[in-house]
Enzyme design. Structure first.
Site, PDB file in Angstrom:
ATOM      1  N   TYR A 155      -8.412  -1.039  -0.030  1.00  0.00           N
ATOM      2  CA  TYR A 155      -7.180  -0.853   0.771  1.00  0.00           C
ATOM      3  C   TYR A 155      -7.300   0.160   1.881  1.00  0.00           C
ATOM      4  CZ  TYR A 155      -2.032   0.914   1.878  1.00  0.00           C
ATOM      5  OH  TYR A 155      -1.333   1.314   2.955  1.00  0.00           O
ATOM      6  N   LYS A 159      -6.778  -1.322   5.841  1.00  0.00           N
ATOM      7  CA  LYS A 159      -6.038  -0.516   6.977  1.00  0.00           C
ATOM      8  C   LYS A 159      -7.436  -0.105   8.143  1.00  0.00           C
ATOM      9  CE  LYS A 159      -2.239  -1.781   5.103  1.00  0.00           C
ATOM     10  NZ  LYS A 159      -0.982  -1.995   5.783  1.00  0.00           N
TER      11      LYS A 159
HETATM   12  P1  NAI Z   1       6.771  -2.574  -0.695  1.00  0.00           P
HETATM   13  O1  NAI Z   1       6.052  -3.157  -1.646  1.00  0.00           O
HETATM   14  O2  NAI Z   1       8.035  -1.851  -0.667  1.00  0.00           O
HETATM   15  O3  NAI Z   1       6.585  -3.568   0.350  1.00  0.00           O
HETATM   16  C1  NAI Z   1       5.922  -4.428   0.808  1.00  0.00           C
HETATM   17  C2  NAI Z   1       6.212  -6.008   1.570  1.00  0.00           C
HETATM   18  O4  NAI Z   1       5.371  -6.621   1.422  1.00  0.00           O
HETATM   19  C3  NAI Z   1       7.276  -6.258   0.133  1.00  0.00           C
HETATM   20  O5  NAI Z   1       8.745  -6.805  -0.129  1.00  0.00           O
HETATM   21  C4  NAI Z   1       6.142  -7.354  -0.260  1.00  0.00           C
HETATM   22  O6  NAI Z   1       6.797  -8.882  -0.823  1.00  0.00           O
HETATM   23  C5  NAI Z   1       5.384  -7.942   0.708  1.00  0.00           C
HETATM   24  N1  NAI Z   1       4.495  -9.181   0.579  1.00  0.00           N
HETATM   25  C6  NAI Z   1       3.324  -8.971  -0.189  1.00  0.00           C
HETATM   26  N2  NAI Z   1       2.357  -9.562   0.416  1.00  0.00           N
HETATM   27  C7  NAI Z   1       3.508 -10.750   0.895  1.00  0.00           C
HETATM   28  C8  NAI Z   1       2.556 -11.486   1.610  1.00  0.00           C
HETATM   29  N3  NAI Z   1       1.236 -12.683   1.511  1.00  0.00           N
HETATM   30  N4  NAI Z   1       3.223 -12.141   2.751  1.00  0.00           N
HETATM   31  C9  NAI Z   1       4.175 -11.563   3.277  1.00  0.00           C
HETATM   32  N5  NAI Z   1       4.309 -10.642   2.546  1.00  0.00           N
HETATM   33  C10 NAI Z   1       3.764 -10.600   1.439  1.00  0.00           C
HETATM   34  O7  NAI Z   1       5.733  -1.292   0.154  1.00  0.00           O
HETATM   35  P2  NAI Z   1       5.136  -0.566   1.709  1.00  0.00           P
HETATM   36  O8  NAI Z   1       5.601   0.980   1.196  1.00  0.00           O
HETATM   37  O9  NAI Z   1       7.277  -1.110   2.544  1.00  0.00           O
HETATM   38  O10 NAI Z   1       4.558  -0.921   2.132  1.00  0.00           O
HETATM   39  C11 NAI Z   1       4.712  -1.784   3.822  1.00  0.00           C
HETATM   40  C12 NAI Z   1       3.584  -1.612   4.399  1.00  0.00           C
HETATM   41  O11 NAI Z   1       3.176  -0.178   4.686  1.00  0.00           O
HETATM   42  C13 NAI Z   1       2.311  -2.394   3.781  1.00  0.00           C
HETATM   43  O12 NAI Z   1       1.221  -2.363   4.699  1.00  0.00           O
HETATM   44  C14 NAI Z   1       1.874  -0.941   3.448  1.00  0.00           C
HETATM   45  O13 NAI Z   1       0.173  -0.883   2.960  1.00  0.00           O
HETATM   46  C15 NAI Z   1       1.845   0.377   4.260  1.00  0.00           C
HETATM   47  N6  NAI Z   1       2.062   1.629   3.919  1.00  0.00           N
HETATM   48  C16 NAI Z   1       2.876   2.421   3.258  1.00  0.00           C
HETATM   49  C17 NAI Z   1       2.998   3.432   2.824  1.00  0.00           C
HETATM   50  C18 NAI Z   1       4.046   3.834   2.092  1.00  0.00           C
HETATM   51  O14 NAI Z   1       3.313   5.867   1.374  1.00  0.00           O
HETATM   52  N7  NAI Z   1       5.292   3.590   0.993  1.00  0.00           N
HETATM   53  C19 NAI Z   1       2.019   4.338   3.605  1.00  0.00           C
HETATM   54  C20 NAI Z   1       0.855   3.742   4.730  1.00  0.00           C
HETATM   55  C21 NAI Z   1       1.084   2.573   4.900  1.00  0.00           C
END
Ligand code: NAI
Length: 248
Positions: A155, A159
């Site tokens: 991960y 990033k």
């Molecule tokens: P989440 O798990 O709620 O949402 C991630 C979304 O990406 C899901 O809707 C999923 O279906 C979609 N997804 C996964 N694989 C996919 C693919 N192959 N093609 C299309 N869509 C796909 O997680 P969250 O927190 O909303 O994450 C969003 C971004 O923020 C990610 O890149 C994560 O790494 C980043 N992030 C999140 C943090 C947090 O504290 N929640 C902190 C720092 C970064």
């Protein structure tokens, strides 16, 4: 209405952060395509935006497959016109120690989190050029700067790769008036965060100066800045949205 009638694609638009970002952009007048592997949650995002008077559709997209991305971009453009803004937000996470990390897991996480950004950015490039410019906003993580508190090495590597890719694209695309920036969110209240060991998370919250997790809309506000005219002289930067958890 800082984004009136701009067309925005948000990958991972069915997830927590994606929905928060989508709601902020739609509130400012953008026409939003919520793109996700999970069409059902993307539909829920689009419906929530429409319920509030926004313009939004859901499109199915797997960011690891070029044909799927092209089909989704085409569907978004059929509905709203050519793309102005791409938010590369889709991502996956895994809590695992380095010695247990398999090659398959390494490749899976790199494929979604990093290769996905490459493929989606390349897919919208012709449209952004035809529009005379545009914005690409990549959702990285504070893990890129410090190593992850809980997530795996794959991960963090993905990033950090996103940050490098952001800078390279900023260099190569500036002549086309395409501005490319990244955001490093800290702890944001989404399903991804809720899946982490909660006891450890509570301890780690002491490193956040504001003493709480952030909301997806608070990340959305940073995306709005990078998508709007307010940031017209900003490219190749990484905006830290972690309430002081990370200070560079
Ligand atoms: P989440 O798990 O709620 O949402 C991630 C979304 O990406 C899901 O809707 C999923 O279906 C979609 N997804 C996964 N694989 C996919 C693919 N192959 N093609 C299309 N869509 C796909 O997680 P969250 O927190 O909303 O994450 C969003 C971004 O923020 C990610 O890149 C994560 O790494 C980043 N992030 C999140 C943090 C947090 O504290 N929640 C902190 C720092 C970064």
């Amino acid at each position: 209405m800082r984004l009136r009638d701009r067309v925005a694609i948000i990958t991972g638009g069915g997830g927590g952060m994606g929905r928060g970002i989508a709601s902020v952009l739609a509130r400012e007048g953008a026409r939003v395509a919520a793109a996700d592997l999970n069409l059902r949650t993307a539909e829920a995002t689009a419906q929530a935006l429409r319920d509030k008077g926004g313009q939004a559709i859901a499109v199915e997209m797997d960011v690891t497959r070029r044909e799927s991305i092209d089909a989704a971009v085409h569907a978004a453009e059929q509905a709203f016109g050519e793309v102005d803004i791409l938010v590369n937000n889709a991502g996956i996470n895994q809590v695992i120690r380095f010695e247990e990390l398999s090659e398959a897991d390494w490749e899976r996480v790199l494929r979604v989190n990093l290769t996905g950004v490459f493929l989606c950015s390349q897919a919208v490039l012709p449209a952004l050029r035809r529009r005379g410019g545009g914005r690409i906003i990549n959702i990285a993580s504070t893990a890129a700067a410090t190593g992850a508190m809980m997530s795996g090495a794959h991960y963090t590597a993905s990033k950090a790769g996103v940050v490098g890719l952001t800078k390279q694209l900023a260099k190569e695309l500036a002549a086309d008036r395409i501005l490319v920036n990244a955001i490093m969110p800290g702890f944001i209240d989404t399903d991804m965060l809720r899946a982490l060991p909660q006891e450890r998370l509570q301890q780690l919250l002491s490193t956040v100066l504001l003493g709480r997790v952030g909301t997806p809309e608070e990340v959305g506000a940073a995306v709005l800045f990078l998508a709007s005219e307010d940031s017209r002289y900003v490219t190749g930067t990484v905006l830290n949205v972690s309430a002081g958890q990370l200070m560079q």
